[in-house]
Design an enzyme around this catalytic site. Structure first.
Site, PDB file in Angstrom:
ATOM      1  N   ASP A 142      32.592  46.134  42.023  1.00  0.00           N
ATOM      2  CA  ASP A 142      33.712  46.149  42.950  1.00  0.00           C
ATOM      3  C   ASP A 142      34.177  44.715  43.213  1.00  0.00           C
ATOM      4  O   ASP A 142      33.383  43.772  43.157  1.00  0.00           O
ATOM      5  CB  ASP A 142      33.301  46.776  44.291  1.00  0.00           C
ATOM      6  CG  ASP A 142      32.965  48.248  44.168  1.00  0.00           C
ATOM      7  OD1 ASP A 142      33.458  48.899  43.230  1.00  0.00           O
ATOM      8  OD2 ASP A 142      32.202  48.746  45.017  1.00  0.00           O
ATOM      9  N   LYS A 143      35.448  44.572  43.549  1.00  0.00           N
ATOM     10  CA  LYS A 143      36.016  43.252  43.828  1.00  0.00           C
ATOM     11  C   LYS A 143      35.198  42.502  44.876  1.00  0.00           C
ATOM     12  O   LYS A 143      34.944  41.296  44.742  1.00  0.00           O
ATOM     13  CB  LYS A 143      37.469  43.409  44.298  1.00  0.00           C
ATOM     14  CG  LYS A 143      38.151  42.098  44.643  1.00  0.00           C
ATOM     15  CD  LYS A 143      39.579  42.349  45.133  1.00  0.00           C
ATOM     16  CE  LYS A 143      40.245  41.036  45.542  1.00  0.00           C
ATOM     17  NZ  LYS A 143      41.630  41.259  46.053  1.00  0.00           N
TER      18      LYS A 143
END
Length: 313
Positions: A142-143
């Protein structure tokens, strides 16, 4: 306007790219061109394989001939990557050999570009390594998650690692997290199936649901604080947002998680200057021609929060 590709090219597929999806092949050939533009030229039929149209998921064969049309992309849609970011990612490389590269992905950096993201890790790495025949993401983070991210440098390594990531016992994946609340008890296996894209308040979420896919996470506390817990999580499956949803399901969401977290706890963190999500891919173990075990160190902000939490305990 600026030319990213100035004339039609006919590219013969090498053995090292056999088995690669056509869209990923084009992303590598047309470095810096937005993903949305790649799909547009595929839909329009401007890209041809052996003189015929192919879908984005077509798996290339050795000696296929790919027609790549001239591409014109406005500069504002394809901005240059800032030099400090190139330097940061260069310094984040934990390990590299002829088969793989492993980086310590910074929190807040997406792994690839998207409709609202000009560039991600893979585009930056390709800018850093223009001579590389192939650089492909093996998996995703995930970012807002930091830590170990594996990039394959050849097709056989990519295929082997994909198989290992799909297997429960193929990859040793261990994460660290800071959770909101004092964890109840000790080590705990959370075996709760997850379903994707459930709507909650208009937002797409991953949720625990008996109809979902099997998901297993082993939570082992490292340090207990008054209102938080530092914990290790071993993943046996790799579902989207698995740790974040399992932690929230257990009643101890990941600190700083904007989607599944505790809003009050997150506001308290932000007021003290701690703005990231505290989930980190700490250790990865896998096998290729040899055994690999890579550990990504924690960033300074994470270490500082641990100090603050310990002073309150």
């Amino acid at each position: 306007m600026s030319d990213t590709c100035q004339k039609t090219r006919f590219v013969e597929v090498k053995a090292s790219h056999a088995g690669q999806r056509l869209d990923n092949f084009l992303l590598n050939q047309l470095k810096g061109v937005p993903r949305s533009h790649i799909y547009r030229i595929l839909r329009s039929g401007e890209v041809r394989v052996n003189k015929g149209r192919k879908k984005p998921h077509y798996l290339l064969l050795e000696s296929d001939i790919v027609r790549i049309p001239p591409i014109r992309v406005a500069d504002k849609k394809n901005p240059g990557i800032p030099e400090p970011l190139l330097k940061t990612l260069e310094q984040s490389i934990l390990f590299e050999d002829s088969h793989v590269m492993v980086i310590n992905k910074p929190a807040g950096l997406a792994v690839h570009s998207g409709s609202s993201i000009a560039y991600g890790v893979i585009e930056i790495l390709r800018k850093l390594r223009p001579e590389a025949d192939m650089l492909e993401l093996v998996h995703r983070l995930d970012k807002d998650t930091s830590g170990c991210l594996v990039i394959a440098k050849d097709r056989p390594s990519l295929m082997q690692l994909h198989d290992q990531f799909r297997s429960e016992d193929g990859i040793d994946k261990r994460y660290l997290a800071i959770l909101a609340g004092r964890w109840a008890g000790g080590e705990k296996m959370i075996d709760a199936p997850l379903i994707k894209n459930s709507l909650k308040g208009g937002e797409r979420m991953v949720m625990v649901d008996a109809a979902g896919k099997a998901a297993r996470s082993l939570f082992t506390p490292i340090d207990y604080f008054n209102d938080a817990t530092h914990i290790e999580i071993k993943l046996f499956t790799g579902r989207t947002h698995q740790i974040r949803v399992h932690a929230a399901h257990a009643g101890f969401p990941v600190a700083g998680d904007p989607k599944y977290g505790d809003p009050n706890f997150n506001r308290m963190l932000k007021a003290k200057g701690f703005k990231r999500m505290y989930l980190h891919a700490h250790t990865l173990g896998f096998n290729l021609q040899q055994k690999y075990k890579i550990t990504a160190p924690l960033d300074d902000e994470w270490k500082e929060l641990l100090k603050v939490l310990s002073l309150k305990s």
